[in-house]
Design an enzyme around this catalytic site. Structure first.
Site, PDB file in Angstrom:
ATOM      1  N   GLY A  18       0.822  -1.201   0.000  1.00  0.00           N
ATOM      2  CA  GLY A  18       0.000   0.000   0.000  1.00  0.00           C
ATOM      3  C   GLY A  18       0.857   1.252   0.000  1.00  0.00           C
ATOM      4  O   GLY A  18       0.530   2.245  -0.659  1.00  0.00           O
ATOM      5  N   THR A  19       1.971   1.209   0.730  1.00  0.00           N
ATOM      6  CA  THR A  19       2.868   2.372   0.772  1.00  0.00           C
ATOM      7  C   THR A  19       3.413   2.694  -0.615  1.00  0.00           C
ATOM      8  O   THR A  19       3.419   3.857  -1.031  1.00  0.00           O
ATOM      9  CB  THR A  19       4.017   2.118   1.760  1.00  0.00           C
ATOM     10  OG1 THR A  19       3.488   2.033   3.084  1.00  0.00           O
ATOM     11  CG2 THR A  19       5.050   3.240   1.700  1.00  0.00           C
ATOM     12  N   ASN A  51      -7.359   4.205   9.453  1.00  0.00           N
ATOM     13  CA  ASN A  51      -6.802   2.950   9.947  1.00  0.00           C
ATOM     14  C   ASN A  51      -6.904   2.798  11.455  1.00  0.00           C
ATOM     15  O   ASN A  51      -6.861   1.682  11.970  1.00  0.00           O
ATOM     16  CB  ASN A  51      -5.338   2.823   9.510  1.00  0.00           C
ATOM     17  CG  ASN A  51      -4.505   4.032   9.875  1.00  0.00           C
ATOM     18  OD1 ASN A  51      -4.781   5.139   9.413  1.00  0.00           O
ATOM     19  ND2 ASN A  51      -3.489   3.850  10.689  1.00  0.00           N
ATOM     20  N   GLN A  79      -7.532   0.545   4.079  1.00  0.00           N
ATOM     21  CA  GLN A  79      -8.395   0.025   5.145  1.00  0.00           C
ATOM     22  C   GLN A  79      -9.850  -0.127   4.703  1.00  0.00           C
ATOM     23  O   GLN A  79     -10.688  -0.557   5.504  1.00  0.00           O
ATOM     24  CB  GLN A  79      -8.319   0.926   6.378  1.00  0.00           C
ATOM     25  CG  GLN A  79      -6.974   0.920   7.066  1.00  0.00           C
ATOM     26  CD  GLN A  79      -6.626  -0.416   7.713  1.00  0.00           C
ATOM     27  OE1 GLN A  79      -7.472  -1.279   7.896  1.00  0.00           O
ATOM     28  NE2 GLN A  79      -5.358  -0.597   8.049  1.00  0.00           N
ATOM     29  N   SER A 127      -3.841  -2.716  -0.347  1.00  0.00           N
ATOM     30  CA  SER A 127      -2.776  -3.596   0.126  1.00  0.00           C
ATOM     31  C   SER A 127      -3.361  -4.956   0.478  1.00  0.00           C
ATOM     32  O   SER A 127      -4.319  -5.054   1.238  1.00  0.00           O
ATOM     33  CB  SER A 127      -2.100  -2.986   1.359  1.00  0.00           C
ATOM     34  OG  SER A 127      -1.077  -3.831   1.849  1.00  0.00           O
ATOM     35  N   HIS A 174      -2.366  -7.567   2.308  1.00  0.00           N
ATOM     36  CA  HIS A 174      -2.312  -8.209   3.622  1.00  0.00           C
ATOM     37  C   HIS A 174      -3.340  -7.651   4.602  1.00  0.00           C
ATOM     38  O   HIS A 174      -3.451  -8.142   5.722  1.00  0.00           O
ATOM     39  CB  HIS A 174      -0.893  -8.151   4.206  1.00  0.00           C
ATOM     40  CG  HIS A 174      -0.495  -6.821   4.773  1.00  0.00           C
ATOM     41  ND1 HIS A 174      -0.429  -6.581   6.127  1.00  0.00           N
ATOM     42  CD2 HIS A 174      -0.120  -5.667   4.174  1.00  0.00           C
ATOM     43  CE1 HIS A 174      -0.024  -5.345   6.342  1.00  0.00           C
ATOM     44  NE2 HIS A 174       0.167  -4.762   5.166  1.00  0.00           N
ATOM     45  N   THR A 193      10.698  -7.759 -11.532  1.00  0.00           N
ATOM     46  CA  THR A 193      10.099  -9.053 -11.861  1.00  0.00           C
ATOM     47  C   THR A 193       8.845  -9.282 -11.026  1.00  0.00           C
ATOM     48  O   THR A 193       8.856  -9.096  -9.810  1.00  0.00           O
ATOM     49  CB  THR A 193      11.108 -10.187 -11.603  1.00  0.00           C
ATOM     50  OG1 THR A 193      12.268  -9.957 -12.398  1.00  0.00           O
ATOM     51  CG2 THR A 193      10.507 -11.538 -11.949  1.00  0.00           C
ATOM     52  N   CYS A 196       2.491   0.955  12.061  1.00  0.00           N
ATOM     53  CA  CYS A 196       3.650   1.648  11.510  1.00  0.00           C
ATOM     54  C   CYS A 196       4.177   2.721  12.458  1.00  0.00           C
ATOM     55  O   CYS A 196       5.224   3.308  12.218  1.00  0.00           O
ATOM     56  CB  CYS A 196       3.289   2.280  10.165  1.00  0.00           C
ATOM     57  SG  CYS A 196       2.724   1.071   8.954  1.00  0.00           S
TER      58      CYS A 196
END
Length: 376
Positions: free
Chosen positions: A70-71, A149, A177, A197, A199, A234, A322
């Site tokens: 996401g970042t 978040n 989120q 994101s 995860h 890749t 974070c």
């Protein structure tokens, strides 16, 4: 273990792991290769691109770029949008954005950009009149999250998108989120860029995606031939396939509705506030993503609370993972005007599809005793 920190990360769904496994053990070629063992993987990448597009309502899978997080999606969107308007030096955002956006914009402010950090109300809501009055002729970009978040509060992205569209200002939405938790339709809502994101909704770490609306000029953050020349490196095929499968699961879950998770969250909130004196909810009750509860307990320090919860096998947080090393109260709660006495005792509890009634029973019973012990 009872895991209630799903806004930090989620477990990989078994179905996602099963989908990924062949690409870790058997089909591990490089998709850019000329031989079929590698090049055949492009079909799997394109299938995943379609699955991501379906989750967010994008009509063209080619509008999806795979990233590492996401970042990266956030920073890529900010970088690209500003590259298209080099003469405009004004950016609008909010004071409660994720650090991926806030720290990037603060860095840009040190390099000559003027950044307006919009305030929020005591309930964490954004006033639309305040927002529209901040837009200027030299505004190069608006970057606003869809759901916070820490509190789960949802911003009125549809109205924000309509407002910036009339002024021809690009809009980046951090939906990290929100994706998989609430319906998103980028075909109907005119956002320019949208970040997500994997995860956060049961895909593995290390995979994200960026929606870039068709026709928008784009400048890559990483140059290379992959991803239609829009993102070098890749392709992480196993993670991309996992993200696609997680998007399918989330699309199905959204179609079935979020009543069960909302009911569990609301029951947790109701019982904690009723049983523990001097406790408050942080953020509006609605609109809010269905899995998130942020509560504060006066006279308690979050760090001590989290350590004691950890001792009994309960995983939670005081805010963004974070920023977990920070000693100061959350920047989100500070921006909301939460008093220091309550902000220092904040606890974020975020549920997932795997949370049970028994989990809620246990944390209510356990937390009451821990708070009493700490206050004593």
């Amino acid at each position: 273990m009872i895991y209630l920190d799903n806004n930090a990360t989620t477990r990989i769904a078994p179905e996602v792991l099963d989908a990924m496994r062949p690409f870790l053990e058997e089909r591990w070629g490089n998709p850019s290769s000329l031989y079929a063992f590698g090049s055949d993987l492009q079909r799997n990448i394109e299938k995943a691109r379609e699955q991501v597009a379906r989750l967010i309502g994008a009509k063209r899978p080619s509008e999806i770029i795979f990233t590492s997080s996401g970042t990266e999606s956030d920073v890529t969107a900010l970088h690209s949008a500003l590259a298209q308007n080099p003469d405009r030096k004004h950016i609008v955002t909010t004071a409660v954005e994720h650090s991926a956006v806030l720290l990037t914009l603060r860095n840009l402010a040190s390099k000559g950009y003027e950044v307006t950090f919009l305030p929020v109300t005591r309930d964490g809501l954004l006033d639309l009149d305040t927002f529209t009055s901040a837009l200027r002729n030299d505004t190069a970009l608006v970057s606003i999250m869809w759901a916070n978040n820490e509190t789960g509060v949802i911003f009125p992205i549809e109205k924000i998108a309509d407002a910036v569209a009339t002024k021809n200002i690009p809009l980046h939405v951090d939906a990290v989120q929100a994706a998989g938790k609430i319906p998103i339709d980028v075909h109907r809502i005119p956002v320019t860029y949208l970040s997500l994101s994997g995860h956060k909704f049961h895909a593995p770490k290390g995979i994200g995606a960026l929606f870039v609306r068709r026709g928008v000029k784009f400048t890559p953050l990483f140059w290379g031939n992959q991803e239609m020349n829009r993102r070098g490196g890749t392709e992480n095929v196993a993670a991309i396939v996992g993200l696609g499968k997680a998007c399918d699961l989330a699309t199905q879950s959204l179609a079935e509705g979020s009543d069960r998770m909302t009911q569990l969250r609301d029951r947790l909130e109701r019982e904690l506030l009723a049983k523990i004196p001097r406790s408050i909810r942080n953020g509006a009750a609605s609109p809010r993503v269905p899995n998130t509860l942020n509560v504060s307990f006066e006279g308690v320090e979050s760090e001590a609370l989290l350590l004691l919860l950890n001792e009994v096998g309960i995983c939670a947080s005081s805010g963004s993972a974070c920023s977990s090393g920070a000693l100061e109260p959350s920047h989100v709660l500070t921006a909301m005007g939460v008093s220091k006495g309550f902000a220092q005792g904040a606890l974020r509890l975020s549920l997932s599809r795997y949370t049970t009634e028994g989990d809620i029973d246990h944390i209510v019973a356990t937390l009451s005793g821990i708070i009493a012990r700490l206050r004593g």
